[in-house]
Design a protein around this motif. Structure first.
Motif, PDB file in Angstrom:
ATOM      1  N   ILE A 246       0.844  -1.180   0.000  1.00 17.03           N
ATOM      2  CA  ILE A 246       0.000   0.000   0.000  1.00 17.03           C
ATOM      3  C   ILE A 246       0.887   1.240   0.000  1.00 17.03           C
ATOM      4  CG2 ILE A 246      -0.207   0.064   2.528  1.00 17.03           C
ATOM      5  CD1 ILE A 246      -3.125   1.044   2.105  1.00 17.03           C
ATOM      6  N   SER A 247       0.467   2.247  -0.749  1.00 18.08           N
ATOM      7  CA  SER A 247       1.202   3.505  -0.791  1.00 18.08           C
ATOM      8  C   SER A 247       0.214   4.643  -1.035  1.00 18.08           C
ATOM      9  CB  SER A 247       2.275   3.480  -1.887  1.00 18.08           C
ATOM     10  OG  SER A 247       1.682   3.307  -3.171  1.00 18.08           O
ATOM     11  N   ARG A 248       0.675   5.869  -0.883  1.00 13.30           N
ATOM     12  CA  ARG A 248      -0.218   7.005  -1.104  1.00 13.30           C
ATOM     13  C   ARG A 248       0.560   8.190  -1.642  1.00 13.30           C
ATOM     14  NH1 ARG A 248      -2.959   8.305   4.462  1.00 13.30           N
ATOM     15  NH2 ARG A 248      -3.932   9.985   3.240  1.00 13.30           N
ATOM     16  N   ASP A 249      -0.149   9.055  -2.346  1.00 13.44           N
ATOM     17  CA  ASP A 249       0.390  10.316  -2.844  1.00 13.44           C
ATOM     18  C   ASP A 249      -0.563  11.400  -2.367  1.00 13.44           C
ATOM     19  OD1 ASP A 249       1.114  12.580  -4.278  1.00 13.44           O
ATOM     20  OD2 ASP A 249       1.663  11.448  -6.062  1.00 13.44           O
ATOM     21  N   ASN A 250      -0.208  12.091  -1.290  1.00 13.99           N
ATOM     22  CA  ASN A 250      -1.108  13.093  -0.712  1.00 13.99           C
ATOM     23  C   ASN A 250      -1.290  14.298  -1.647  1.00 13.99           C
ATOM     24  OD1 ASN A 250      -1.527  11.541   1.577  1.00 13.99           O
ATOM     25  ND2 ASN A 250       0.154  12.503   2.701  1.00 13.99           N
ATOM     26  N   GLY A 251      -0.326  14.551  -2.485  1.00 14.02           N
ATOM     27  CA  GLY A 251      -0.461  15.645  -3.445  1.00 14.02           C
ATOM     28  C   GLY A 251      -1.523  15.360  -4.488  1.00 14.02           C
ATOM     29  N   LYS A 252      -1.746  14.064  -4.750  1.00 11.27           N
ATOM     30  CA  LYS A 252      -2.753  13.651  -5.735  1.00 11.27           C
ATOM     31  C   LYS A 252      -4.016  13.108  -5.067  1.00 11.27           C
ATOM     32  CE  LYS A 252       0.585  12.478  -9.358  1.00 11.27           C
ATOM     33  NZ  LYS A 252       1.076  11.425 -10.272  1.00 11.27           N
ATOM     34  N   ASN A 253      -4.052  13.138  -3.728  1.00 11.07           N
ATOM     35  CA  ASN A 253      -5.207  12.590  -2.991  1.00 11.07           C
ATOM     36  C   ASN A 253      -5.544  11.179  -3.472  1.00 11.07           C
ATOM     37  OD1 ASN A 253      -5.389  14.951  -1.574  1.00 11.07           O
ATOM     38  ND2 ASN A 253      -7.244  15.677  -2.566  1.00 11.07           N
ATOM     39  N   THR A 254      -4.526  10.360  -3.565  1.00 12.27           N
ATOM     40  CA  THR A 254      -4.712   9.006  -4.094  1.00 12.27           C
ATOM     41  C   THR A 254      -3.951   7.994  -3.245  1.00 12.27           C
ATOM     42  OG1 THR A 254      -4.939   9.884  -6.344  1.00 12.27           O
ATOM     43  CG2 THR A 254      -4.482   7.541  -6.138  1.00 12.27           C
ATOM     44  N   VAL A 255      -4.572   6.860  -3.021  1.00 14.37           N
ATOM     45  CA  VAL A 255      -3.937   5.734  -2.348  1.00 14.37           C
ATOM     46  C   VAL A 255      -3.922   4.558  -3.314  1.00 14.37           C
ATOM     47  CG1 VAL A 255      -6.094   4.981  -1.257  1.00 14.37           C
ATOM     48  CG2 VAL A 255      -3.910   4.317  -0.272  1.00 14.37           C
ATOM     49  N   TYR A 256      -2.869   3.757  -3.223  1.00 13.33           N
ATOM     50  CA  TYR A 256      -2.672   2.654  -4.166  1.00 13.33           C
ATOM     51  C   TYR A 256      -2.540   1.333  -3.418  1.00 13.33           C
ATOM     52  CZ  TYR A 256      -1.220   6.672  -6.977  1.00 13.33           C
ATOM     53  OH  TYR A 256      -1.169   7.886  -7.622  1.00 13.33           O
ATOM     54  N   LEU A 257      -2.874   0.258  -4.108  1.00 12.69           N
ATOM     55  CA  LEU A 257      -2.608  -1.084  -3.602  1.00 12.69           C
ATOM     56  C   LEU A 257      -1.997  -1.883  -4.737  1.00 12.69           C
ATOM     57  CD1 LEU A 257      -2.888  -2.921  -1.103  1.00 12.69           C
ATOM     58  CD2 LEU A 257      -4.972  -3.835  -2.159  1.00 12.69           C
ATOM     59  N   GLU A 258      -0.708  -2.134  -4.632  1.00 13.37           N
ATOM     60  CA  GLU A 258       0.004  -2.944  -5.610  1.00 13.37           C
ATOM     61  C   GLU A 258      -0.119  -4.396  -5.174  1.00 13.37           C
ATOM     62  OE1 GLU A 258       1.719  -1.507  -8.272  1.00 13.37           O
ATOM     63  OE2 GLU A 258       2.032  -3.518  -9.081  1.00 13.37           O
ATOM     64  N   MET A 259      -0.699  -5.227  -6.050  1.00 15.36           N
ATOM     65  CA  MET A 259      -0.954  -6.620  -5.710  1.00 15.36           C
ATOM     66  C   MET A 259      -0.161  -7.517  -6.654  1.00 15.36           C
ATOM     67  SD  MET A 259      -5.064  -6.467  -4.982  1.00 15.36           S
ATOM     68  CE  MET A 259      -5.472  -6.120  -6.690  1.00 15.36           C
ATOM     69  N   ASN A 260       0.757  -8.279  -6.084  1.00 16.66           N
ATOM     70  CA  ASN A 260       1.596  -9.191  -6.850  1.00 16.66           C
ATOM     71  C   ASN A 260       1.347 -10.631  -6.423  1.00 16.66           C
ATOM     72  OD1 ASN A 260       3.003  -7.043  -8.233  1.00 16.66           O
ATOM     73  ND2 ASN A 260       4.132  -6.694  -6.331  1.00 16.66           N
ATOM     74  N   SER A 261       1.792 -11.561  -7.250  1.00 12.26           N
ATOM     75  CA  SER A 261       1.639 -12.994  -6.956  1.00 12.26           C
ATOM     76  C   SER A 261       0.207 -13.314  -6.553  1.00 12.26           C
ATOM     77  CB  SER A 261       2.613 -13.408  -5.842  1.00 12.26           C
ATOM     78  OG  SER A 261       3.953 -13.140  -6.216  1.00 12.26           O
ATOM     79  N   LEU A 262      -0.725 -12.826  -7.322  1.00 10.65           N
ATOM     80  CA  LEU A 262      -2.135 -12.980  -6.979  1.00 10.65           C
ATOM     81  C   LEU A 262      -2.562 -14.435  -7.010  1.00 10.65           C
ATOM     82  CD1 LEU A 262      -3.476  -9.832  -8.781  1.00 10.65           C
ATOM     83  CD2 LEU A 262      -3.901 -10.394  -6.386  1.00 10.65           C
TER      84      LEU A 262
END
Length: 122
Positions: A70-86
């Motif tokens: 999980i990561s976030r960019d507060n300047g873009k008001n966006t949070v991410y979830l990178e999912m690998n080895s699904l």
């Protein structure tokens, strides 16, 4: 009006990767932790990951630790979830959430997105 809008879901084969995004708006989210939950068919919604406002604090469900980031960019008001080895068992509707801390969000999120489908085929 608070809005959390997820994107990036879809169908992927086992072992593949997806990146979910959640754009949040309509509220002063300064200081808020952001998180991801998921709900598989026939199961209750469950916590997956959370990140503090600063990005330093994170919290993960044990079964995704090491595979999801999980990561976030507060300047873009966006949070991410990178999912690998699904895995097929990762198949669920994934929800973005906002809460007052990286610990309290696990049981008491303040805001929810509408959810996005992730399907992992075997």
């Amino acid at each position: 009006q608070v809005r959390l809008l997820e994107s990036g879901g879809g169908l992927v084969q086992a072992g593949g990767s997806l990146r979910l995004s959640c754009a949040y708006s309509g509220h002063t989210f300064t200081g808020y932790a952001m998180g991801w939950f998921r709900q598989a068919p026939g199961k209750e919604r469950a916590f997956v990951a959370a990140i503090s406002w600063s990005g330093i604090g994170t919290n993960y469900l044990d079964s995704v630790r090491g595979r999801f980031t999980i990561s976030r960019d507060n300047g873009k008001n966006t949070v991410y979830l990178e999912m690998n080895s699904l895995k097929p068992e990762d198949t669920a509707v994934y929800y973005c959430a906002a809460g007052t801390s990286v610990l309290s969000i696990v049981s008491r999120p303040n805001y929810w997105g509408q959810g996005i489908q992730v399907t992992v085929s075997s």
